[in-house]
Scaffold this active site. Structure first.
Site, PDB file in Angstrom:
ATOM      1  N   GLU A 110      -6.399   5.100   7.430  1.00  0.00           N
ATOM      2  CA  GLU A 110      -6.153   6.522   7.153  1.00  0.00           C
ATOM      3  C   GLU A 110      -7.369   7.157   6.468  1.00  0.00           C
ATOM      4  O   GLU A 110      -7.647   8.344   6.660  1.00  0.00           O
ATOM      5  CB  GLU A 110      -4.866   6.677   6.320  1.00  0.00           C
ATOM      6  N   SER A 132       3.387  -2.108  10.223  1.00  0.00           N
ATOM      7  CA  SER A 132       4.835  -2.204  10.471  1.00  0.00           C
ATOM      8  C   SER A 132       5.424  -3.566  10.095  1.00  0.00           C
ATOM      9  O   SER A 132       6.325  -4.056  10.775  1.00  0.00           O
ATOM     10  CB  SER A 132       5.155  -1.847  11.924  1.00  0.00           C
ATOM     11  N   ASN A 147       0.874  -1.173   0.000  1.00  0.00           N
ATOM     12  CA  ASN A 147       0.000   0.000   0.000  1.00  0.00           C
ATOM     13  C   ASN A 147       0.908   1.219   0.000  1.00  0.00           C
ATOM     14  O   ASN A 147       1.547   1.522   1.001  1.00  0.00           O
ATOM     15  CB  ASN A 147      -0.890  -0.017   1.252  1.00  0.00           C
ATOM     16  N   GLY A 174       2.643   2.253  10.580  1.00  0.00           N
ATOM     17  CA  GLY A 174       3.649   3.298  10.438  1.00  0.00           C
ATOM     18  C   GLY A 174       4.334   3.685  11.738  1.00  0.00           C
ATOM     19  O   GLY A 174       5.020   4.705  11.803  1.00  0.00           O
ATOM     20  N   HIS A 191      -9.222   1.646   4.529  1.00  0.00           N
ATOM     21  CA  HIS A 191      -7.931   1.767   5.209  1.00  0.00           C
ATOM     22  C   HIS A 191      -8.084   2.744   6.385  1.00  0.00           C
ATOM     23  O   HIS A 191      -8.843   3.716   6.301  1.00  0.00           O
ATOM     24  CB  HIS A 191      -6.846   2.262   4.241  1.00  0.00           C
ATOM     25  N   GLU A 251      -5.510  -4.620  10.325  1.00  0.00           N
ATOM     26  CA  GLU A 251      -4.434  -3.666  10.570  1.00  0.00           C
ATOM     27  C   GLU A 251      -4.737  -2.857  11.835  1.00  0.00           C
ATOM     28  O   GLU A 251      -5.491  -1.876  11.779  1.00  0.00           O
ATOM     29  CB  GLU A 251      -4.310  -2.695   9.396  1.00  0.00           C
ATOM     30  N   LYS A 299       0.179   4.387  -0.349  1.00  0.00           N
ATOM     31  CA  LYS A 299      -0.352   5.639   0.220  1.00  0.00           C
ATOM     32  C   LYS A 299      -0.011   6.817  -0.703  1.00  0.00           C
ATOM     33  O   LYS A 299      -0.030   6.639  -1.917  1.00  0.00           O
ATOM     34  CB  LYS A 299       0.193   5.838   1.636  1.00  0.00           C
TER      35      LYS A 299
HETATM   36  P1  PGA Z   1       3.071   0.289   7.405  1.00  0.00           P
HETATM   37  O1  PGA Z   1       1.608   0.554   6.760  1.00  0.00           O
HETATM   38  O2  PGA Z   1       3.528  -1.052   6.879  1.00  0.00           O
HETATM   39  O3  PGA Z   1       3.916   1.418   6.918  1.00  0.00           O
HETATM   40  O4  PGA Z   1       2.893   0.255   8.874  1.00  0.00           O
HETATM   41  C1  PGA Z   1       0.700  -0.495   6.603  1.00  0.00           C
HETATM   42  C2  PGA Z   1      -0.581   0.009   6.009  1.00  0.00           C
HETATM   43  O5  PGA Z   1      -1.000   1.127   6.321  1.00  0.00           O
HETATM   44  O6  PGA Z   1      -1.229  -0.692   5.225  1.00  0.00           O
END
Ligand code: PGA
Length: 252
Positions: A100, A215, A10, A176, A98, A170, A12
């Site tokens: 976000e 992560s 992903n 992140g 997601h 998630e 982003k």
């Molecule tokens: P990350 O993001 O691996 O950077 O923690 C995962 C995601 O948001 O799908």
């Protein structure tokens, strides 16, 4: 029961069109699709809307996914992109829900449900993201939150439609942050999700792919994949460079 493994990046709001093409060229050069296929791994990436068309043309066997879409086909929805628009450029996967999107753009599970319906009725694969916040985790509400997100998100879908859905668990506190959930937590919640799917869709749940995300790095991906209900990973930061994407595949 052996399910395939899905490794999905992903991206982003990262990578320009040129950077997307460079990534895909590098994947081709390093034969990552073949490397993955030999390990029963399917690859997918979700670049920004702007890069989707060029990514679809240069995908060489990597599935190209949108990060979101609108549930209406067209209309007065400034800045949005519809399912037919994605279809026209050869994209037939999308993320939905997601964290976000849920946190910054106000996507509720009800909105996600509308998006999922629009996508699956157009033959898309949907990666539906669910997960609890840190506060909810600390208050021991994880399973209640997941249950609400899964049941509302998939409400009214037929068994056949659900066969095109992948769920990504998630935990928001792990995205992140470098604080990845333990493999035990990932297994517990992925297995809980499979249980919820079994209640509504019986045997289909055994074929549904359920991913962990948050992560995930080349150093920790292997642990998750040793768990019986974790079928792959949704990876943000560590999916941005072809080298790191390769290391993720190698370490599965
Ligand atoms: P990350 O993001 O691996 O950077 O923690 C995962 C995601 O948001 O799908």
């Amino acid at each position: 029961m052996s399910r395939e493994i899905l490794l999905m990046g992903n991206w982003k709001m990262n990578h320009t069109i040129c950077e997307t093409v460079d990534f895909l060229k590098e994947c081709k050069k390093q034969k990552l699709v073949k490397l993955a296929k030999d390990k029963n791994i399917t690859l997918a990436i979700a670049p920004t809307y702007l890069s989707l068309q060029v990514a679809a043309k240069n995908s060489n066997g990597i599935h190209i996914s949108a990060q979101d879409c609108h549930y209406m086909d067209h209309g007065a929805y400034t800045s949005n992109i519809s399912v037919p628009m994605l279809k026209e450029i050869g994209v037939n996967w999308s993320l939905v829900g997601h964290s976000e999107r849920r946190a910054y753009e106000g996507d509720s599970s009800e909105t996600c449900n509308k998006k999922i319906k629009a996508l699956v009725s157009n033959g898309f694969k949907v990666v539906y993201c669910v997960g609890e916040t840190l506060d909810q985790f600390e208050q021991n509400q994880t399973k209640d939150v997941i249950k609400q997100q899964v049941t509302v998100g998939l409400d009214g879908l037929t068994k056949e439609e659900v066969s095109n859905i992948i769920i990504a668990y998630e935990p928001v506190w792990s995205i992140g942050t470098g604080k990845n959930a333990s493999k035990e937590i990932a297994q517990d919640i992925c297995s809980y999700i499979r249980g919820l799917l079994t209640e509504s869709y019986q045997d289909l749940a055994q074929n549904t792919l359920i991913l962990y995300g948050g992560s995930v790095k080349p150093e920790n991906i292997h642990d998750y994949l040793t768990e019986s209900d974790v079928d792959g990973a949704l990876v943000g930061g560590a999916s941005l460079k072809a080298e790191s994407f390769k290391a993720l595949i190698e370490n599965i």
